[in-house]
Design a protein around this motif. Structure first.
Motif, PDB file in Angstrom:
ATOM      1  N   PRO A   1      13.872  77.021  31.202  1.00 13.76           N
ATOM      2  CA  PRO A   1      13.615  78.349  30.297  1.00 13.76           C
ATOM      3  C   PRO A   1      13.425  79.431  31.237  1.00 13.76           C
ATOM      4  CG  PRO A   1      11.901  76.777  30.103  1.00 13.76           C
ATOM      5  CD  PRO A   1      13.048  75.981  30.986  1.00 13.76           C
ATOM      6  N   SER A   2      13.620  80.549  30.815  1.00 15.86           N
ATOM      7  CA  SER A   2      13.238  81.750  31.367  1.00 15.86           C
ATOM      8  C   SER A   2      11.678  81.895  31.532  1.00 15.86           C
ATOM      9  CB  SER A   2      13.822  83.036  30.611  1.00 15.86           C
ATOM     10  OG  SER A   2      13.161  82.845  29.392  1.00 15.86           O
TER      11      SER A   2
ATOM     12  N   ASP B   1      11.130  71.730  30.761  1.00 15.71           N
ATOM     13  CA  ASP B   1      10.425  72.865  30.087  1.00 15.71           C
ATOM     14  C   ASP B   1       9.770  73.748  30.772  1.00 15.71           C
ATOM     15  OD1 ASP B   1       8.511  71.139  31.014  1.00 15.71           O
ATOM     16  OD2 ASP B   1       7.479  70.657  29.213  1.00 15.71           O
ATOM     17  N   VAL B   2       9.951  73.991  32.077  1.00 15.51           N
ATOM     18  CA  VAL B   2       8.977  74.888  33.018  1.00 15.51           C
ATOM     19  C   VAL B   2      10.248  75.708  33.738  1.00 15.51           C
ATOM     20  CG1 VAL B   2       7.095  73.653  33.204  1.00 15.51           C
ATOM     21  CG2 VAL B   2       8.805  73.258  34.588  1.00 15.51           C
ATOM     22  N   ALA B   3       9.616  77.189  34.046  1.00 17.86           N
ATOM     23  CA  ALA B   3      10.669  78.000  34.700  1.00 17.86           C
ATOM     24  C   ALA B   3      10.976  77.468  35.970  1.00 17.86           C
ATOM     25  CB  ALA B   3      10.178  79.424  34.501  1.00 17.86           C
ATOM     26  N   SER B   4       9.995  77.017  36.675  1.00 17.78           N
ATOM     27  CA  SER B   4      10.409  76.583  37.967  1.00 17.78           C
ATOM     28  C   SER B   4      10.336  74.941  38.022  1.00 17.78           C
ATOM     29  CB  SER B   4       9.359  77.082  38.947  1.00 17.78           C
ATOM     30  OG  SER B   4       9.168  78.516  39.046  1.00 17.78           O
ATOM     31  N   PRO B   5      11.685  74.434  38.094  1.00 21.94           N
ATOM     32  CA  PRO B   5      11.945  73.171  37.816  1.00 21.94           C
ATOM     33  C   PRO B   5      11.282  72.278  39.081  1.00 21.94           C
ATOM     34  CG  PRO B   5      14.057  74.368  37.672  1.00 21.94           C
ATOM     35  CD  PRO B   5      13.055  75.277  38.218  1.00 21.94           C
ATOM     36  N   PRO B   6      10.657  71.184  38.917  1.00 19.66           N
ATOM     37  CA  PRO B   6      10.235  70.200  39.813  1.00 19.66           C
ATOM     38  C   PRO B   6      11.044  69.783  40.592  1.00 19.66           C
ATOM     39  CG  PRO B   6       9.152  69.673  37.584  1.00 19.66           C
ATOM     40  CD  PRO B   6      10.477  70.610  37.442  1.00 19.66           C
TER      41      PRO B   6
ATOM     42  N   ALA C   1       9.952  66.074  27.171  1.00 26.55           N
ATOM     43  CA  ALA C   1      11.392  65.834  27.486  1.00 26.55           C
ATOM     44  C   ALA C   1      12.294  65.808  26.639  1.00 26.55           C
ATOM     45  CB  ALA C   1      11.372  64.293  27.931  1.00 26.55           C
ATOM     46  N   LEU C   2      11.961  65.611  25.261  1.00 22.23           N
ATOM     47  CA  LEU C   2      12.675  65.784  24.099  1.00 22.23           C
ATOM     48  C   LEU C   2      13.154  67.591  23.943  1.00 22.23           C
ATOM     49  CD1 LEU C   2      14.670  65.010  21.825  1.00 22.23           C
ATOM     50  CD2 LEU C   2      12.880  64.667  20.434  1.00 22.23           C
ATOM     51  N   ALA C   3      11.941  68.191  23.901  1.00 19.95           N
ATOM     52  CA  ALA C   3      12.051  69.621  23.653  1.00 19.95           C
ATOM     53  C   ALA C   3      12.841  70.188  24.890  1.00 19.95           C
ATOM     54  CB  ALA C   3      10.496  70.363  23.687  1.00 19.95           C
ATOM     55  N   SER C   4      12.668  69.806  26.209  1.00 18.19           N
ATOM     56  CA  SER C   4      13.549  70.441  27.156  1.00 18.19           C
ATOM     57  C   SER C   4      15.082  70.270  26.880  1.00 18.19           C
ATOM     58  CB  SER C   4      13.327  69.748  28.473  1.00 18.19           C
ATOM     59  OG  SER C   4      11.691  69.794  28.662  1.00 18.19           O
ATOM     60  N   ALA C   5      15.178  69.165  26.443  1.00 19.80           N
ATOM     61  CA  ALA C   5      16.654  68.627  26.191  1.00 19.80           C
ATOM     62  C   ALA C   5      17.226  69.481  24.993  1.00 19.80           C
ATOM     63  CB  ALA C   5      17.040  67.033  26.048  1.00 19.80           C
ATOM     64  N   TYR C   6      16.543  69.463  23.847  1.00 17.48           N
ATOM     65  CA  TYR C   6      17.025  70.506  22.887  1.00 17.48           C
ATOM     66  C   TYR C   6      17.014  71.919  22.909  1.00 17.48           C
ATOM     67  CZ  TYR C   6      17.674  71.242  17.807  1.00 17.48           C
ATOM     68  OH  TYR C   6      18.427  71.668  16.580  1.00 17.48           O
ATOM     69  N   LYS C   7      16.189  72.447  23.903  1.00 14.14           N
ATOM     70  CA  LYS C   7      16.129  73.860  24.033  1.00 14.14           C
ATOM     71  C   LYS C   7      17.564  74.167  24.874  1.00 14.14           C
ATOM     72  CE  LYS C   7      14.319  77.869  24.632  1.00 14.14           C
ATOM     73  NZ  LYS C   7      13.871  78.672  23.529  1.00 14.14           N
ATOM     74  N   ALA C   8      17.985  72.878  25.964  1.00  8.34           N
ATOM     75  CA  ALA C   8      19.079  73.399  26.617  1.00  8.34           C
ATOM     76  C   ALA C   8      20.296  73.419  25.569  1.00  8.34           C
ATOM     77  CB  ALA C   8      19.198  72.443  27.723  1.00  8.34           C
TER      78      ALA C   8
END
Length: 202
Positions: free
Chosen positions: A88-89, A66-71, A121-128
């Protein structure tokens, strides 16, 4: 442990994984239709445990954050599976993540999100998933025109990996026709082949 049949079915399913790493790790699994399959969080969830858990559901093709710079941990997990890394951008705000979950709950009201890690985590997957949703709809529309059964998920995966919809469908058509020809060739002489159902992808 999964039996051989379950492993085969799970291994064939491409997945989108949302990961919120940290002391408490959030993990979400969504299929290529946008259906949430798992949302969980756990303290000190290490990579080995994540790999075992994901293996029960299928094969990750997108690892999302969910962050522009992935861990680094997200990058490494994507590398393990040779999956596409989605970020995300710009960092998603809490309001944006809440809106994503509200949208999901309208379709899947049974979703339970226990904490902010699971939400992220769910927001990240659904945004993708949403970033590919238009192309996925195009794939489904094209595939519906064919009278032979095609593996829609495999076509979607090839599109995720950069192929055009036309290229992905053409490859799947060739693969399916080749598979059907092989099945027909294996049928004993004098045995009537009613239909190539055994080659259908479910």
């Amino acid at each position: 442990p999964l039996n051989a049949s379950e492993q085969s079915q799970a291994g064939a399913r491409p997945l989108i994984i949302g990961l919120d790493p940290g002391t408490w790790t959030g993990l979400a699994i969504v299929d290529l239709n946008g259906v949430p399959l798992l949302v969980k969080s756990s303290k000190n969830l290490d990579r080995a445990e994540i790999l075992l858990l994901l293996a029960r559901f299928g094969r990750p093709v997108i690892i999302a954050t969910d962050v522009a710079s992935p861990p680094e941990s997200v990058k490494k997990l994507a590398a393990v599976f040779k999956a596409i890394l989605y970020s995300p951008s710009r960092d998603l705000s809490n309001d944006e993540k809440d809106l994503l979950l509200e949208s999901l709950r309208r379709t899947y009201p049974w979703i339970k999100v226990s904490d902010s890690h699971e939400r992220d985590a769910l927001a990240s997957a659904y945004k993708a998933f949403l970033s590919y949703a238009d192309k996925f709809e195009q794939v489904e529309a094209y595939v519906s025109k064919f009278s032979i059964p095609l593996d829609v998920d495999r076509i979607k995966e090839e599109v995720i990996r950069g192929k055009t919809i036309a290229e992905a469908i053409e490859e799947e058509l060739e693969r399916t026709i080749s598979s059907n020809d092989s099945i027909e060739a294996e049928v004993s002489e004098g045995t009537e082949l009613h239909s190539p159902r055994s080659s259908e992808k479910k």
